[in-house]
Write a protein that holds these residues in place. Sequence first.
Motif, PDB file in Angstrom:
ATOM      1  N   PRO A 226      31.266  53.244  32.265  1.00  0.00           N
ATOM      2  CA  PRO A 226      31.163  51.784  32.145  1.00  0.00           C
ATOM      3  C   PRO A 226      29.708  51.330  32.158  1.00  0.00           C
ATOM      4  O   PRO A 226      28.802  52.099  32.520  1.00  0.00           O
ATOM      5  N   PRO A 227      29.454  50.084  31.792  1.00  0.00           N
ATOM      6  CA  PRO A 227      28.085  49.555  31.882  1.00  0.00           C
ATOM      7  C   PRO A 227      27.636  49.507  33.331  1.00  0.00           C
ATOM      8  O   PRO A 227      28.452  49.389  34.251  1.00  0.00           O
ATOM      9  N   ILE A 228      26.320  49.576  33.545  1.00  0.00           N
ATOM     10  CA  ILE A 228      25.775  49.527  34.904  1.00  0.00           C
ATOM     11  C   ILE A 228      26.128  48.211  35.584  1.00  0.00           C
ATOM     12  O   ILE A 228      26.358  48.159  36.790  1.00  0.00           O
ATOM     13  N   GLN A 229      26.189  47.131  34.808  1.00  0.00           N
ATOM     14  CA  GLN A 229      26.620  45.848  35.334  1.00  0.00           C
ATOM     15  C   GLN A 229      27.642  45.250  34.388  1.00  0.00           C
ATOM     16  O   GLN A 229      27.463  45.234  33.175  1.00  0.00           O
ATOM     17  N   PHE A 230      28.733  44.747  34.978  1.00  0.00           N
ATOM     18  CA  PHE A 230      29.771  44.067  34.203  1.00  0.00           C
ATOM     19  C   PHE A 230      30.132  42.785  34.938  1.00  0.00           C
ATOM     20  O   PHE A 230      30.604  42.827  36.080  1.00  0.00           O
ATOM     21  N   GLN A 231      29.903  41.649  34.298  1.00  0.00           N
ATOM     22  CA  GLN A 231      30.042  40.358  34.956  1.00  0.00           C
ATOM     23  C   GLN A 231      29.193  40.384  36.231  1.00  0.00           C
ATOM     24  O   GLN A 231      28.016  40.685  36.167  1.00  0.00           O
ATOM     25  N   LEU A 304      47.658  47.524  29.238  1.00  0.00           N
ATOM     26  CA  LEU A 304      47.059  46.445  30.019  1.00  0.00           C
ATOM     27  C   LEU A 304      48.075  45.963  31.050  1.00  0.00           C
ATOM     28  O   LEU A 304      49.211  45.620  30.712  1.00  0.00           O
ATOM     29  N   CYS A 305      47.668  45.948  32.325  1.00  0.00           N
ATOM     30  CA  CYS A 305      48.540  45.510  33.413  1.00  0.00           C
ATOM     31  C   CYS A 305      47.892  44.325  34.127  1.00  0.00           C
ATOM     32  O   CYS A 305      46.761  44.439  34.605  1.00  0.00           O
ATOM     33  N   ARG A 337      41.614  37.869  31.425  1.00  0.00           N
ATOM     34  CA  ARG A 337      42.108  38.842  30.454  1.00  0.00           C
ATOM     35  C   ARG A 337      41.006  39.188  29.456  1.00  0.00           C
ATOM     36  O   ARG A 337      40.830  40.348  29.081  1.00  0.00           O
ATOM     37  N   GLU A 338      40.275  38.181  29.018  1.00  0.00           N
ATOM     38  CA  GLU A 338      39.205  38.421  28.050  1.00  0.00           C
ATOM     39  C   GLU A 338      38.148  39.360  28.627  1.00  0.00           C
ATOM     40  O   GLU A 338      37.641  40.240  27.931  1.00  0.00           O
ATOM     41  N   HIS A 339      37.813  39.181  29.902  1.00  0.00           N
ATOM     42  CA  HIS A 339      36.842  40.064  30.549  1.00  0.00           C
ATOM     43  C   HIS A 339      37.348  41.507  30.606  1.00  0.00           C
ATOM     44  O   HIS A 339      36.593  42.458  30.365  1.00  0.00           O
ATOM     45  N   VAL A 340      38.626  41.647  30.951  1.00  0.00           N
ATOM     46  CA  VAL A 340      39.213  42.984  31.072  1.00  0.00           C
ATOM     47  C   VAL A 340      39.188  43.710  29.734  1.00  0.00           C
ATOM     48  O   VAL A 340      38.813  44.892  29.641  1.00  0.00           O
ATOM     49  N   VAL A 341      39.580  43.027  28.684  1.00  0.00           N
ATOM     50  CA  VAL A 341      39.577  43.636  27.353  1.00  0.00           C
ATOM     51  C   VAL A 341      38.143  43.955  26.928  1.00  0.00           C
ATOM     52  O   VAL A 341      37.884  44.990  26.296  1.00  0.00           O
TER      53      VAL A 341
END
Length: 352
Positions: A226-231, A304-305, A337-341
């Motif tokens: 994953p990215p080093i920072q997400f949100q 997706l859950c 949901r948009e963030h998760v996707v």
Amino acid sequence: MSDISCEWYNLGIKSSGVISMWVNPFPRIETGVNAIEQMSFEDAQAFVNFVILVPAYLPEGTVLAGVTVRKETSKTRSSIRFEVIGQNRTFRVKQFFYDWSIPGIYADTNLVGQGEPFVLHGVAGFIGRDYKGNDAVAYARWFTQVEISVLTGQFSREDLLSFCNGLVPAVPAAVSNIGEKAYAVTSHTARFHVPRWSQDDPINRVHWQAADLFDSNDSSDDVRLPPIQFQDFIWDSVGRYHQADAMEYQILLRDENNHTDCIWIWCAPKSLASPFPETFGANIGKRTRWNIERIWVSELSVILCEQATAVPGWQLHWKTREYDYHIHIRANNRVTREHVVELAKHMINKNS
């Protein structure tokens, strides 16, 4: 229990005297087994690996009693318990570091069904019933898990949530010295590799290190991290283990503001045959309920859950030729949901 607003802030609760000086950067390790003692909250902080929280608010007509501490040893996880007692009514409070399962993810550890969410200090908790059928609350600050069980009599929802809202560090310095430190540094599981259930438990199996000690350039070309920072989430700790066919990775991201909400990402080599959800639809599950669907992200099938509640947790699951990917996100009121996707898309498209 009566209904109140899902979010409680600015209740006007003032903290009573708590000491502000404390220099021990880490709990003292006792050699005895299951050493349980009575002591003050402030003294107890030296023997546990989490921030002890004390109430600045008590329900009317109640007092605090029976503070006992289980000291940390190399074989024993620490905890603290106390009771809030009034006339014909009592609730018990237990605090501990819930580190032997997916760290920083479960927001309803002591409940047996889908609880009702609330948000205090930007952190989600749940109120419902526990394993003994008692009214119960699950809440957390930093890596401190707070479990409340009403043993006798009745307490209103307002009573219980006002109590949680008023929890403050017994030793303020413990926040920076322990509470904001990485999972790899403070977790009993990460330091001593003592399994709670199975010796091959995924969390216990890997070797953990603080994220700032991990060089992503040393990772396998086949894995997509994953990215080093997400949100507002940043890398906290990294767990690795050499499986027969590939390196196993577990990445823990932690909210840089509340230091409580987490995202756990498991990059599992194929040899582990990691489990995937098999049922799709709405309100799937018993203890917690999930809305589970299949979506497509960059032409890849992704499960997706979304937790079926007003303040949901999230999961993502997908497969590539080399790895199975599993993402768990603690219940919160900020990730959409948009963030998760978006997170799935970033990982799937990396180097593709």
